[in-house]
Each structure stands twice: as C-alpha cells, then as structure tokens.
Design an enzyme around this catalytic site. Sequence first.
Site, mmCIF file in Angstrom:
data_model
loop_
_atom_site.group_PDB
_atom_site.id
_atom_site.type_symbol
_atom_site.label_atom_id
_atom_site.label_comp_id
_atom_site.label_asym_id
_atom_site.label_seq_id
_atom_site.Cartn_x
_atom_site.Cartn_y
_atom_site.Cartn_z
ATOM 1 N N HIS A 19 0.881 -1.174 0.000
ATOM 2 C CA HIS A 19 0.000 0.000 0.000
ATOM 3 C C HIS A 19 0.917 1.221 0.000
ATOM 4 C CE1 HIS A 19 -3.090 -2.810 2.019
ATOM 5 N NE2 HIS A 19 -3.354 -2.706 0.734
ATOM 6 N N GLU A 22 1.640 3.731 3.058
ATOM 7 C CA GLU A 22 2.011 3.201 4.371
ATOM 8 C C GLU A 22 3.539 3.266 4.452
ATOM 9 O OE1 GLU A 22 -0.021 -0.556 4.889
ATOM 10 O OE2 GLU A 22 -1.971 0.340 4.406
ATOM 11 N N HIS A 113 3.381 -3.211 6.750
ATOM 12 C CA HIS A 113 2.174 -2.379 6.633
ATOM 13 C C HIS A 113 2.040 -1.434 7.815
ATOM 14 C CE1 HIS A 113 0.025 -4.428 3.253
ATOM 15 N NE2 HIS A 113 0.810 -5.436 3.617
ATOM 16 N N GLU A 174 2.162 -5.341 10.867
ATOM 17 C CA GLU A 174 1.233 -4.203 10.796
ATOM 18 C C GLU A 174 1.453 -3.350 12.040
ATOM 19 O OE1 GLU A 174 -1.648 -2.195 8.772
ATOM 20 O OE2 GLU A 174 -1.932 -4.349 8.423
#
Length: 307
Positions: A19, A22, A113, A174
């Site tokens: 992404h 990010e 992420h 994450e």
Amino acid sequence: MEHTSFPPLSRVAICGGTHGNELSGVYIVKEMQKQKVEKIGSVSVISVLSNPPAIDVCRRYTETDLNRCFSDAKLSSTLTDSAAYEMRRAHELNAQLGPKGGEKAVDLIIDLHNTTSNMGVCLILSYLDWLTLHICKYIQTKMTSAPVTVMQLNDSNADGYSLDMLGKHGFAIEVGPQPHGVLRADIFNMMKRTLDFTTDWLQEFNDGHIFEGGEVETYSFLRSVDYPRDASGQITAAIHPQLQDKDFTLLQPGDPMFLSFSGETVKYEGEPVYPMFVNECAYYEKKIAFHLAEKITLKVPSISVKN
C-alpha cells in the site's frame, strides 16, 4: 513433546509499499536498497517496493488494492490490455517471489504495513503455520517497548489473497497508529525492531537452534462490522469514543460501539469479542468500521532446522 522440522530458510523477501501510502515499510525497504542489503547472516534477502506507482503518488493503490490480487484465480487469469496495474504487478511479483505454492518460491515473505488504528505491533498470519507462529512467539518474547499481538485470518492454508501468500511461509507486520502518507519515528522504529528480531530468529533457526514448544495467543478473525447507514447508504454514526483506540480490548454486550450524528449511542449486541482495525482509514471504502475476533491460545510443537 511433539517436534517438527523445516528446511533452512535461505531466501527471504522483505516487501514495503504494497500500500503506497504506508510509509514505514516504504522507507525501510528504500534504506535497505540504498545500503545494498542482500544478505543477513546465512539468509539471502530480496528487498521489494511492491507498488512503485502508488508509492510515487503516496496513495494506497492506483487502480485496485494490490494486497487483494494474489488469489489463485487472479494469478491464473489471463491479463488483458485493460487489466488494472495492480493485477499486472501481482503477476510480476508472483514470477519474482513465487510462484505461489511452488518449490521455487522464496522461503519467507515479510510484508510491511501501517494502520491508522491503535494496533501497536500486530503480526498477521494468513493461515496457521508452526514456523511463523514460532517467529511470532520469539518477537513477543524479545519486544519490550511495545505490545505484540498475533492475528490469524484462516486456520488452514486456504486460497489467500495477500502478498505474503506467495512464499513458502509468510506474514505481515502491521504497526500503528500512523496516518497514511505520514512517517512517524516511533512507529518506524517499532517496525524496524520487529524486523530485526525476525532476522535474528532466522539466523538462530538456520544455525540449528531448537525452539521449544509452548503457547501462542492469537486473535482469530470472525467477521467485519460496517458503520450504521441510512437508506441511501450514507454513514450515520462514528466510532464511539469509548471504543476508539481500544483495539484488542474485550467488547462486551451493552458496550458503546457507535455514536450517531444526532447523539444516540449504538451498543454492541452479541457474544464477547475483540475488536481490531478500529476506524481504519482505508476500510471506509470497504464498508468496514472494524473487525471482530476471538482470542485463542494455540499449542505449538518445538521446531528446528531439518538436517
């Protein structure tokens, strides 16, 4: 005591920018590439900027979410001239890091992420795998500066759609909260430490260390919850202040869940569960206010490298 062994993990891919907005993973990978990091101990390292055009414009994606493009069906589809860039990029990454499910796939993929939710360090497993669970257990033991939680999406090696599924093993790191398009030093450093502990584990594993069995606490995905909406589909409430930032905190029947724009509280009804990805910015388009999970304690066998 049950014991299992795995071949050495000689090729590892570290991916950032799946992404494009990010930024912790983007800058970790850019730094690795700048320093020409190609080997860490006995491990050959491939550093990958997953979605360069999205990174260039600092957007999650250009046409469609790349991290939903790695299902068997999408990877086996014939690409047409009208195919979204991310679909074409998924095929390229499958050729570079896979093929998915194949013997030539890299041994481990670590996908980096960020989330706008208050998740701390969350290790996301697309499916249960003793080896990646041991990595998670190790990181939880070593990380003292931040809580580390483990989230599982499926029990079995189902047809996952995320980038980490291309490797023989894989998981996502994450870390949040961090606004998309923003780089925070504390969040960056949390991710960097988590990655360093992972490579430490890989070195110990390849050197023949036996990792003892034990328990790993995981949060197993149950379902997603959407925002309250009116007949035209418009959101009519926001996350309640008492739920905001309470990722992985037990949500019980009667607890406030949403606060409507007219001031009314919407309360949770159902069995006690744990919310995660609460008010994640990127999930508005997916009609997800948060995910719900149950807490499960897994017993993992001892593992070592296969001689």
